[in-house]
Design an enzyme around this catalytic site. Structure first.
Site, short mmCIF file in Angstrom:
data_model
loop_
_atom_site.label_atom_id
_atom_site.label_comp_id
_atom_site.label_asym_id
_atom_site.label_seq_id
_atom_site.Cartn_x
_atom_site.Cartn_y
_atom_site.Cartn_z
N LYS A 53 0.84 -1.20 0.00
CA LYS A 53 0.00 0.00 0.00
C LYS A 53 0.87 1.25 0.00
CE LYS A 53 -3.79 -2.51 2.09
NZ LYS A 53 -4.51 -2.95 3.28
N GLN A 97 -5.15 -1.53 9.54
CA GLN A 97 -4.94 -2.85 8.97
C GLN A 97 -5.49 -3.94 9.90
OE1 GLN A 97 -3.52 -3.45 5.84
NE2 GLN A 97 -4.17 -5.55 6.19
N ASP A 120 -11.43 2.54 3.73
CA ASP A 120 -11.80 1.13 3.61
C ASP A 120 -13.32 0.97 3.43
OD1 ASP A 120 -9.73 -0.67 3.48
OD2 ASP A 120 -9.40 -0.73 5.64
#
Ligand code: NAP
Length: 313
Positions: A53, A97, A120
């Site tokens: 990422k 995460q 997200d």
């Protein structure tokens, strides 16, 4: 006729290039989108994902920073960290995460992320925006699959779509996106009766299960589009043989590494499907590309009129 292979790497590169162009255009207004990634502890898989990422941010021109609390972090400490990132104007996107360690209340932490920075798309407010067809941030994996279907000119409206898996991260938002695009959607899970028969109804079949090669040829209507979200590491030689016996390239990798990455769809499905995503190189690359796209989108939505005129992403 063998299935058309839907090339996730190629489509992801297009999406990244579009995000990079948008970032460049925004820099004319003095704005640089920023992404903060919170990585707790030392989970090797999470470390690999986060590295990918951060690298992608560099390529696209997005500012990124990593926050790495130790594995014994408390829920309260993480809430403070998220609050700090929520306050900072130069941070447009916050990604926590997963998975978080067992002592942390993951839902509480995800709920604390400012919905405007929730790249997200997991915050209930963004889930609500998606289900009521309002602008918001959509989870990266299903959003990437929609990009793949649309850019590959696969018809969605009026088609039968079957999604196997009902997770908050993939299955449910996938079903909602397909419904919003006017497909007739069925969502399946571990309690579904006669799963192969339900799957055979699909013009578009999405497998997001987490079981290597579970979707075999008898689940697939000839000519259907099959999207394989699964990412499973197979290490057992007997299981490997049921999936890839006779595939010289895979056999070589398996011998060398002792493991291979397999989707939820059995390789034999490529003989009946009309179009199919490979694993690796299908849905995986799209997920990170959509994170870039979501960060640009969050920057535009948050910073409003200053960037409203700038590009499409
Ligand atoms: P998850 O939260 O474990 O959900 C799995 C779903 O599959 C559940 O809804 C479960 O049903 C269903 N299921 C399990 N066994 C089944 C069976 N025998 N028959 C029918 N349904 C069954 O997994 P996830 O997070 O959605 O991820 C799914 C897969 O996608 C994993 O392999 C994951 O690694 C991969 N993934 C890939 C990406 C990417 O970027 N490519 C991104 C995210 C996830 P119940 O609800 O009834 O338990």
């Amino acid at each position: 006729m063998p299935a058309i292979i839907l090339d996730g790497n190629k489509i992801a590169a297009e999406i990244r290039a579009e995000a990079a162009a948008a970032v460049k255009a925004m820099s004319a207004a003095g704005i640089r989108p920023g992404l903060a990634v919170v990585l707790v502890g030392n989970n090797p898989a999470s470390e690999i994902y986060v590295r990918g990422k951060v690298k992608s941010c560099e390529e696209v021109g997005i500012y990124s920073e990593q926050r790495t609390p130790p594995a014994n972090v408390t829920t309260e400490e993480l809430l403070e960290l998220v609050a700090d990132l929520n306050r900072r104007d130069e941070i447009d996107g916050i990604l926590v995460q997963l998975p978080l360690p067992a002592q942390v209340d993951s839902k509480k932490v995800l709920l604390a992320v400012d919905p405007a920075k929730d790249v997200d798309g997991f915050h209930p407010m963004n889930v609500g925006f998606l289900s009521t067809q309002r602008p918001g941030l959509v989870p990266c994996t299903p959003a990437g699959i929609m990009e793949m279907l649309e850019r590959s000119r696969i018809k969605i409206a009026g088609q039968e779509a079957v999604v196997v898996g009902r997770s908050d991260i993939v299955g449910k938002p996938m079903a909602m996106l397909l419904l919003n695009a006017n497909a007739t959607v069925t969502v399946c899970h571990s309690k579904t009766r006669d799963l192969p028969a339900v799957c055979r109804r699909a013009d578009i079949l999405v497998a997001a299960i987490g079981r290597a090669g579970m979707i075999t040829r008898d689940f697939v209507r000839p000519g259907a589009t099959v999207i394989d979200v699964g990412m499973n590491q197979v290490t057992d030689p007997a299981e490997f043989a049921t999936l890839f016996a006779g595939n010289a390239k895979r056999e070589e990798t398996f011998r060398a590494k002792g493991a291979t990455l397999v989707g939820d769809v059995h390789p034999e499905v490529a003989e009946v499907a009309g179009a199919i995503t490979p694993v690796p190189g299908g849905v995986g690359p799209l997920t990170i590309a959509m994170l870039m796209s979501n960060t640009v989108k969050a920057a535009k939505m948050r910073r409003g009129s200053r960037v409203a005129e700038l590009s499409r992403v």
